[in-house]
Design a protein around this motif. Structure first.
Motif, PDB file in Angstrom:
ATOM      1  N   ASN A 200      -3.737  27.019  52.528  1.00 38.55           N
ATOM      2  CA  ASN A 200      -4.525  26.006  53.228  1.00 38.55           C
ATOM      3  C   ASN A 200      -6.000  26.371  53.155  1.00 38.55           C
ATOM      4  N   PRO A 201      -6.698  25.902  52.119  1.00 36.11           N
ATOM      5  CA  PRO A 201      -8.107  26.273  51.957  1.00 36.11           C
ATOM      6  C   PRO A 201      -8.996  25.780  53.088  1.00 36.11           C
ATOM      7  N   PHE A 202      -8.538  24.796  53.862  1.00 39.04           N
ATOM      8  CA  PHE A 202      -9.337  24.289  54.982  1.00 39.04           C
ATOM      9  C   PHE A 202      -9.673  25.399  55.965  1.00 39.04           C
ATOM     10  N   HIS A 203      -8.728  26.300  56.212  1.00 35.63           N
ATOM     11  CA  HIS A 203      -8.968  27.394  57.152  1.00 35.63           C
ATOM     12  C   HIS A 203      -9.949  28.430  56.605  1.00 35.63           C
ATOM     13  N   LEU A 204     -10.216  28.367  55.315  1.00 33.12           N
ATOM     14  CA  LEU A 204     -11.219  29.254  54.715  1.00 33.12           C
ATOM     15  C   LEU A 204     -12.608  28.624  54.747  1.00 33.12           C
ATOM     16  N   GLY A 205     -12.694  27.396  55.251  1.00 33.19           N
ATOM     17  CA  GLY A 205     -13.974  26.681  55.244  1.00 33.19           C
ATOM     18  C   GLY A 205     -14.190  25.883  53.980  1.00 33.19           C
ATOM     19  N   LEU A 206     -13.118  25.626  53.248  1.00 36.91           N
ATOM     20  CA  LEU A 206     -13.173  24.860  52.004  1.00 36.91           C
ATOM     21  C   LEU A 206     -12.478  23.517  52.194  1.00 36.91           C
ATOM     22  N   PRO A 207     -12.709  22.559  51.302  1.00 37.20           N
ATOM     23  CA  PRO A 207     -12.008  21.277  51.411  1.00 37.20           C
ATOM     24  C   PRO A 207     -10.495  21.450  51.316  1.00 37.20           C
ATOM     25  N   SER A 208      -9.770  20.595  52.021  1.00 38.53           N
ATOM     26  CA  SER A 208      -8.317  20.609  51.941  1.00 38.53           C
ATOM     27  C   SER A 208      -7.866  19.872  50.683  1.00 38.53           C
ATOM     28  N   VAL A 209      -6.569  19.881  50.424  1.00 35.84           N
ATOM     29  CA  VAL A 209      -6.056  19.147  49.265  1.00 35.84           C
ATOM     30  C   VAL A 209      -6.070  17.639  49.515  1.00 35.84           C
ATOM     31  N   HIS A 210      -6.373  17.220  50.761  1.00 38.45           N
ATOM     32  CA  HIS A 210      -6.499  15.797  51.068  1.00 38.45           C
ATOM     33  C   HIS A 210      -7.927  15.290  50.841  1.00 38.45           C
ATOM     34  N   ASP A 211      -8.841  16.164  50.515  1.00 38.31           N
ATOM     35  CA  ASP A 211     -10.261  15.811  50.421  1.00 38.31           C
ATOM     36  C   ASP A 211     -10.468  14.571  49.558  1.00 38.31           C
ATOM     37  N   PRO A 212     -11.124  13.523  50.092  1.00 39.35           N
ATOM     38  CA  PRO A 212     -11.279  12.275  49.324  1.00 39.35           C
ATOM     39  C   PRO A 212     -12.111  12.421  48.058  1.00 39.35           C
ATOM     40  N   SER A 213     -12.958  13.462  47.994  1.00 41.82           N
ATOM     41  CA  SER A 213     -13.738  13.675  46.767  1.00 41.82           C
ATOM     42  C   SER A 213     -12.907  14.330  45.675  1.00 41.82           C
TER      43      SER A 213
END
Length: 405
Positions: A200-213
């Motif tokens: 879960n990269p979101f917890h690292l401060g990165l975009p999640s795999v759901h990121d719209p970009s």
């Protein structure tokens, strides 16, 4: 009696040798590159978090990793095999089992443990998917460190006598998906087709795999183009589940599967597999006994919320459960429930791990553990072969390493 084939373990670890980076980085980085110094250490747990004090007069001897502003101690839990009991205390390279970091000894331990081949994750300094390098400010140096690690794992740890038995697993510069894609292609040319990624990269401060970009698409595209498997180990989000700050570590140990559960739902519902129909992901140490209900629940949500607004809807070409086959592999080391529910998971999607040299490892009794699982779950000859060997060959394309059956 069902035969237990020689095991292919899809989740082990290697302790990074002390000179891995100093041997490979330019001399100008000698005082900044990852390196090991021996000093005393005292460990404590405050507010549910681990703390280490360097140089404590009443501390135990410890090998510390130094890297720029980071001081990171070597904990015994990272190389627990050979010690009695499970205790997280400081340790040194002199104290741990040589097979944790020396190739000849690792191969000997594999032979003694009915293990034919092994995929090794990073362990101490990089952590499970190279988070340490992402966290450092100097990204130019961090990129050199990522490349040095990958060169070592491919050209040394998995070469020589280890070729075809130690299967390379690389890391990428998490902060830049374009650089990550470049590193995937570079490593594939060198003979590596597995990469460690964050659950879960979101917890690292990165975009999640759901990121719209679609931030991660260059990375996923490179993995698809090179037939590289994306591997996600529990804890690779740098966040472990618990119930409270004062809950004992045993609570977190029982809940670790929930990291994998959340990650699987992210991948199934994000549409990643629609965009990359040949992408393959593998989950390490997450077990699979929970998977049948989660897949049932995801399918029910999909059925009830098709056509709903963006915030509540699921926009997929198929039901979530239909993406499991040939996309997602789970991994067990002692999951009798998962094996009894194997038809709901998919017997072709379950692999096996030894987790050497961690505290949960079944070493040196892996064959006994495997035999018990087969007998109690009632696996037939074909199912046993798939669990301990065949599924790993298919998932990772191990024919590329001379492993064909």
């Amino acid at each position: 009696m069902t035969t237990i084939p020689r095991i292919i373990s899809v989740d082990d670890h290697v302790v990074e040798p002390p000179t891995l980076w100093t041997d490979r980085l330019p001399a100008r980085f000698a005082d900044r590159a990852p390196r090991v110094v021996r000093d005393r250490a005292k460990f404590s747990y405050l507010g549910g978090r681990f703390h280490a004090e360097r140089g404590a007069a009443d501390g135990a001897w410890c090998d510390w990793w130094l890297y720029d502003d980071l001081e990171y101690p070597f904990p015994r839990l990272s190389a627990a095999v050979g010690f009695e009991g499970i205790e997280n205390v400081p340790t040194t390279f002199d104290e741990i089992r040589p097979g944790a970091w020396q190739q000849k000894d690792r191969l000997a331990d594999m032979d003694a443990n009915h293990v034919d081949a092994s995929i090794c994750f990073p362990n101490v300094l990089p952590r499970f998917c190279g988070q340490t390098f992402y966290e450092r400010e100097d990204k130019a140096l961090a990129l050199l460190c990522v490349e040095a690690y990958n060169d070592w794992i491919i050209d040394e740890w998995c070469a020589g006598e280890g070729k075809g038995r130690l299967i390379p697993l690389t890391i990428v510069p998490l902060w830049d998906p374009t650089l990550a894609a470049r590193e995937i292609h570079r490593c594939a040319k060198k003979g590596s087709f597995a990469v460690s990624f964050s659950e879960n990269p979101f917890h690292l401060g990165l975009p999640s795999v759901h990121d719209p970009s679609r931030f991660w698409d260059p990375f996923f595209r490179a993995c698809e183009e090179t037939d590289t498997v994306v591997n996600m180990h529990i804890g690779s989000s740098s966040k472990m589940p618990s119930t409270s700050d004062d809950a004992p570590h045993a609570v977190a140990s029982c809940l670790t599967f929930s990291n994998t559960m959340g990650s699987l739902l992210d991948f199934l519902i994000s549409g990643v597999f629609d965009r990359f129909p040949r992408l393959r992901v593998a989950y390490s140490e997450g077990q699979v006994g929970w998977m049948p209900f989660v897949l049932e629940r995801a399918d029910n949500v999909f059925r009830h919320r098709q056509g709903a607004s963006d915030a509540y809807g699921i926009k997929l070409d198929r039901k979530p459960s239909e993406y499991i086959e040939d996309h997602v592999w789970g991994c067990i080391y002692d999951d009798l429930t998962g094996l009894r529910l194997r038809d709901a998971v998919g017997m072709r999607q379950i692999t096996f791990e030894v987790d050497y040299p961690h505290a949960d490892s079944t070493f040196p009794h892996t064959l006994e553990t495997a035999t018990r699982l087969v007998e109690q779950a009632g696996l037939d000859e074909d199912e046993s072969y798939r669990l301990f060997r065949g599924n790993a060959i298919h998932a990772y394309g191990l024919e590329r390493f001379g492993i064909t059956s």
